[in-house]
Design a protein around this motif. Sequence first.
Motif, mmCIF file in Angstrom:
data_model
loop_
_atom_site.group_PDB
_atom_site.id
_atom_site.type_symbol
_atom_site.label_atom_id
_atom_site.label_comp_id
_atom_site.label_asym_id
_atom_site.label_seq_id
_atom_site.Cartn_x
_atom_site.Cartn_y
_atom_site.Cartn_z
ATOM 1 N N PRO A 1 4.457 11.517 1.045
ATOM 2 C CA PRO A 1 4.687 12.087 -0.280
ATOM 3 C C PRO A 1 5.501 13.308 -0.556
ATOM 4 N N LYS A 2 6.161 13.619 -1.724
ATOM 5 C CA LYS A 2 6.959 14.748 -1.896
ATOM 6 C C LYS A 2 6.584 15.851 -1.217
ATOM 7 N N ASN A 3 5.460 16.259 -1.708
ATOM 8 C CA ASN A 3 4.854 17.822 -1.376
ATOM 9 C C ASN A 3 3.729 17.658 -0.831
ATOM 10 N N TRP A 4 3.728 17.532 0.743
ATOM 11 C CA TRP A 4 2.533 17.260 1.541
ATOM 12 C C TRP A 4 1.771 18.513 1.595
ATOM 13 N N SER A 5 0.522 18.512 1.380
ATOM 14 C CA SER A 5 -0.293 19.740 1.499
ATOM 15 C C SER A 5 -0.540 19.916 2.941
ATOM 16 N N TYR A 6 0.008 20.856 3.702
ATOM 17 C CA TYR A 6 -0.531 21.056 4.975
ATOM 18 C C TYR A 6 -1.566 22.060 5.207
ATOM 19 N N MET B 1 1.522 10.218 8.202
ATOM 20 C CA MET B 1 1.535 10.801 6.849
ATOM 21 C C MET B 1 2.238 9.535 5.712
ATOM 22 N N THR B 2 2.472 8.350 6.410
ATOM 23 C CA THR B 2 2.387 7.149 5.543
ATOM 24 C C THR B 2 1.522 6.283 5.428
ATOM 25 N N LYS B 3 0.108 6.589 6.131
ATOM 26 C CA LYS B 3 -0.909 5.856 6.044
ATOM 27 C C LYS B 3 -1.375 5.478 4.729
ATOM 28 N N GLY B 4 -1.716 4.229 4.501
ATOM 29 C CA GLY B 4 -2.195 3.568 3.162
ATOM 30 C C GLY B 4 -0.960 2.967 2.490
ATOM 31 N N LYS C 1 -6.360 14.869 1.404
ATOM 32 C CA LYS C 1 -5.820 15.620 0.216
ATOM 33 C C LYS C 1 -4.390 14.922 0.007
ATOM 34 N N ASN C 2 -3.862 13.972 0.757
ATOM 35 C CA ASN C 2 -2.461 13.389 0.406
ATOM 36 C C ASN C 2 -2.587 11.878 0.384
ATOM 37 N N MET D 1 2.658 1.823 8.023
ATOM 38 C CA MET D 1 3.170 0.706 8.742
ATOM 39 C C MET D 1 4.764 1.350 8.910
ATOM 40 N N VAL D 2 5.279 1.724 9.811
ATOM 41 C CA VAL D 2 6.634 2.032 9.923
ATOM 42 C C VAL D 2 7.346 1.073 10.871
ATOM 43 N N ARG D 3 7.997 0.593 10.505
ATOM 44 C CA ARG D 3 8.945 -0.371 11.659
ATOM 45 C C ARG D 3 10.166 0.276 12.013
ATOM 46 N N LEU D 4 10.674 -0.177 12.956
ATOM 47 C CA LEU D 4 12.070 0.261 13.658
ATOM 48 C C LEU D 4 13.000 0.421 12.523
ATOM 49 N N SER D 5 13.388 1.366 12.248
ATOM 50 C CA SER D 5 14.882 1.362 11.135
ATOM 51 C C SER D 5 15.912 2.496 11.966
#
Lengths: 244, 154
Positions: free
Chosen positions: A43-48, A22-25, A61-62, A1-5
Amino acid sequence: MVRLSIANLCMSYWDRYVYRQMTKGRRRIWKGELTGWVEPKPPKNWSYTEHRPWSTSEQDKNIPGKRNRKVFVEPIKQWWLFPGDFVEIMAGKDKGKRGTVRTIVKERNWCYVEGLNCTYRYEQMIPDMPPMLIKTEIPLLVTEHVKLLDPSDDEPVGMEWRYNDEGEHVRVSLRTGQIIPLPHGFYRLEDGVNPNTYVEQKKDTKEKELTAITFKPKLMTFEEDLMEQMGIKEDRKRGKTYWY
Amino acid sequence: MTMAGCVKLCRRYLSTSKSLLGRKTRVPYDVRFPTTGKHVNQFTKGGNKKYPQEYAKKQTELGLGVHDLGYSVGYKKRRYKIIPEMVPEFIVPDLKDFKLKPYVSYKVTDVVQSELTSKNLFDACIGRQIIEDFKTGKLDTDAILPKSVEEKQE
């Protein structure tokens, strides 16, 4: 849940969508009166993977709390390989074979060639039943394992980006100087849509309506303009205010 | 008369001022910081089971949740009574003959618009009228143009 920043306002709609996926959960945290709400970060090292960050298989995986290893990737300033390119594989089991590029993972310098460089694995090992064999492609490094073909020689060759007489940016083979034509994947945007072949839908605004200027500048505030339009008349005078 | 050894006296200090003087005392809680459930729960001194809920911030204060539409009433049969004045009414403009749609097609080129400055507003509203008046000859230049020092002295 990313608000307006402030950081998110500068991002495009597609980038905001990917960031949200990518910031789900992960929820925003209240860190006290001084700091306030802290928005979640990926997260720091997102595995693509080839399944992009908005897919559930990559998100699995993330998971929040899972720490992945850092992957060291050679930075490529300008990409030269696109989906639809005809390439020759230079290393591995299928060395010397040719195929079209299916997908690209820019974050890891990977490319998947259709039907080549595959592994086989068994699935559904049920007793008394023949097992199912599944064939999956292994990614190849764009910098080392794959090379474009020269249109005149039909041989693998290194390439360079150069400008032609008309001023267009073209891919040129280093050995002969021939222009390597661009595939359909070059025109594809990040969300997978090719604007040249896009079919306009009912809910899309067209260029004519979008660029039409309907603003009429007036020498009055927004509130006064609204009052004039709605026919509101204000005869009362404002009470006196004092500054100390 | 000599002492066998030196004894360090133990001194205890008293503070008679009302202010905290930088010391974080929590008796029962520090007034400088917001009170939360951990200060007023049943296991702390002066706490109660009901206090944490009372001191907790409402969801609407944090920008989450939905505002109350009424209140709960009744002892034997508890029901929620909705007050019609508390139900929010959304005022939406009439979208008849409105040509813009919710999405934009991919075939549209980027629209770049510069900032609307006060000069632009002046040029659009007043500037045009001034140019027209000047051309027709109705413009009173003596009143508008700035006077030099000599003219002012005259």
